[in-house]
Design a protein around this motif. Structure first.
Motif, PDB file in Angstrom:
ATOM      1  N   UNK A   4      -9.260  -8.354   8.304  1.00 20.07           N
ATOM      2  CA  UNK A   4      -8.037  -8.020   9.043  1.00 20.07           C
ATOM      3  C   UNK A   4      -7.411  -6.770   8.404  1.00 20.07           C
ATOM      4  N   UNK A   5      -7.115  -5.781   9.215  1.00 20.96           N
ATOM      5  CA  UNK A   5      -6.560  -4.523   8.707  1.00 20.96           C
ATOM      6  C   UNK A   5      -5.056  -4.485   8.918  1.00 20.96           C
ATOM      7  N   UNK A   6      -4.361  -3.881   7.961  1.00 18.04           N
ATOM      8  CA  UNK A   6      -2.918  -3.708   8.105  1.00 18.04           C
ATOM      9  C   UNK A   6      -2.627  -2.467   8.953  1.00 18.04           C
ATOM     10  N   UNK A   7      -1.385  -2.072   9.023  1.00 17.70           N
ATOM     11  CA  UNK A   7      -1.001  -0.937   9.868  1.00 17.70           C
ATOM     12  C   UNK A   7      -1.523   0.400   9.365  1.00 17.70           C
ATOM     13  N   UNK A   8      -2.010   0.449   8.125  1.00 15.21           N
ATOM     14  CA  UNK A   8      -2.591   1.676   7.583  1.00 15.21           C
ATOM     15  C   UNK A   8      -4.127   1.632   7.637  1.00 15.21           C
ATOM     16  N   UNK A   9      -4.663   0.667   8.406  1.00 10.75           N
ATOM     17  CA  UNK A   9      -6.115   0.475   8.553  1.00 10.75           C
ATOM     18  C   UNK A   9      -6.800   0.102   7.241  1.00 10.75           C
ATOM     19  N   UNK A  10      -6.150  -0.706   6.443  1.00 11.01           N
ATOM     20  CA  UNK A  10      -6.723  -1.162   5.169  1.00 11.01           C
ATOM     21  C   UNK A  10      -6.662  -2.688   5.093  1.00 11.01           C
ATOM     22  N   UNK A  11      -7.630  -3.322   4.424  1.00  6.90           N
ATOM     23  CA  UNK A  11      -7.580  -4.777   4.271  1.00  6.90           C
ATOM     24  C   UNK A  11      -6.721  -5.234   3.096  1.00  6.90           C
ATOM     25  N   UNK A  12      -6.091  -4.286   2.414  1.00 11.23           N
ATOM     26  CA  UNK A  12      -5.210  -4.573   1.283  1.00 11.23           C
ATOM     27  C   UNK A  12      -4.010  -3.642   1.385  1.00 11.23           C
ATOM     28  N   UNK A  13      -2.926  -3.921   0.635  1.00 12.58           N
ATOM     29  CA  UNK A  13      -1.659  -3.207   0.855  1.00 12.58           C
ATOM     30  C   UNK A  13      -1.699  -1.688   0.664  1.00 12.58           C
ATOM     31  N   UNK A  14      -2.369  -1.197  -0.369  1.00 11.22           N
ATOM     32  CA  UNK A  14      -2.363   0.234  -0.671  1.00 11.22           C
ATOM     33  C   UNK A  14      -3.786   0.733  -0.843  1.00 11.22           C
ATOM     34  N   UNK A  15      -4.013   2.027  -0.597  1.00 11.86           N
ATOM     35  CA  UNK A  15      -5.360   2.572  -0.805  1.00 11.86           C
ATOM     36  C   UNK A  15      -5.771   2.485  -2.282  1.00 11.86           C
ATOM     37  N   UNK A  16      -6.800   1.714  -2.558  1.00  7.23           N
ATOM     38  CA  UNK A  16      -7.269   1.567  -3.936  1.00  7.23           C
ATOM     39  C   UNK A  16      -7.931   2.849  -4.439  1.00  7.23           C
ATOM     40  N   UNK A  17      -8.519   3.607  -3.530  1.00  6.46           N
ATOM     41  CA  UNK A  17      -9.135   4.878  -3.928  1.00  6.46           C
ATOM     42  C   UNK A  17      -8.099   5.777  -4.595  1.00  6.46           C
ATOM     43  N   UNK A  18      -6.927   5.868  -3.987  1.00  6.43           N
ATOM     44  CA  UNK A  18      -5.872   6.732  -4.535  1.00  6.43           C
ATOM     45  C   UNK A  18      -5.443   6.258  -5.922  1.00  6.43           C
TER      46      UNK A  18
END
Length: 176
Positions: A4-18
């Motif tokens: 399930x993706x959030x409103x930023x198209x991620x399955x977790x709250x913040x981009x882990x890459x960043x």
């Protein structure tokens, strides 16, 4: 497997890459600065700190690439963003090759003499620092200009509201 993706198209709250990539950026730059200052001041502790920052950066870049590849696959970028994404991916993979090799080279030299760093290693590290800065610029452009994983842009992409044409001003294709 669907996440399930959030409103930023991620399955977790913040981009882990960043999150991970900022460690890599900081450690590469700090490694270089510590070693230059350590060589000038003849402080072994700074040379050691520079070395360990490089080792951690060489390991962390694997995770930065892993999360970056996963997260870019979840985006719905505009066609205008694609050249920047392609360059960012290419430089990222290049850094994945360079950082561990730089750490290996410097590690071999350190095993012979921990009190100095060859000009070759220092020059190579300076080039890597410049590549990291360029990579940072590309990543920043993807976020701030093209809005990758930014909630309003992600929402517009899901709704099909993003332009599929390339903006000629952004790509430098405007002829006068």
């Amino acid at each position: 497997m669907d996440f399930p993706l959030n409103r930023a198209n991620l399955p977790y709250p913040d981009p882990l890459h960043a999150i991970v990539v900022h460690f890599v950026i900081a450690m590469v730059i700090i490694s270089f600065l510590f070693e230059v200052i350590g060589l000038i001041s003849k402080r072994q502790s700074l040379l050691n700190a520079g070395w360990w920052n490089l080792v951690v950066a060489a390991i962390a870049i694997f995770f930065a690439i892993l999360f970056g590849q996963f997260e870019i696959g979840l985006t719905q970028p505009s066609q205008a963003a694609q050249p920047v994404i392609d360059r960012h991916l290419a430089v990222g993979w290049l850094l994945l090759l360079l950082l561990p090799n730089l750490a290996l080279w410097q590690g071999i030299e350190r095993s012979r003499d921990r009190t100095r760093i060859s000009k070759g290693v220092l020059a190579f590290k300076a080039i890597v620092v410049l590549l990291v800065c360029y990579q940072f610029l590309l990543g920043t452009t993807m976020y701030w200009v093209y809005g990758l994983h930014v909630e309003p842009v992600s929402t517009a992409g899901r709704a099909g509201l993003l332009s599929t044409t390339v903006n000629p001003v952004l790509t430098g294709e405007v002829r006068q």
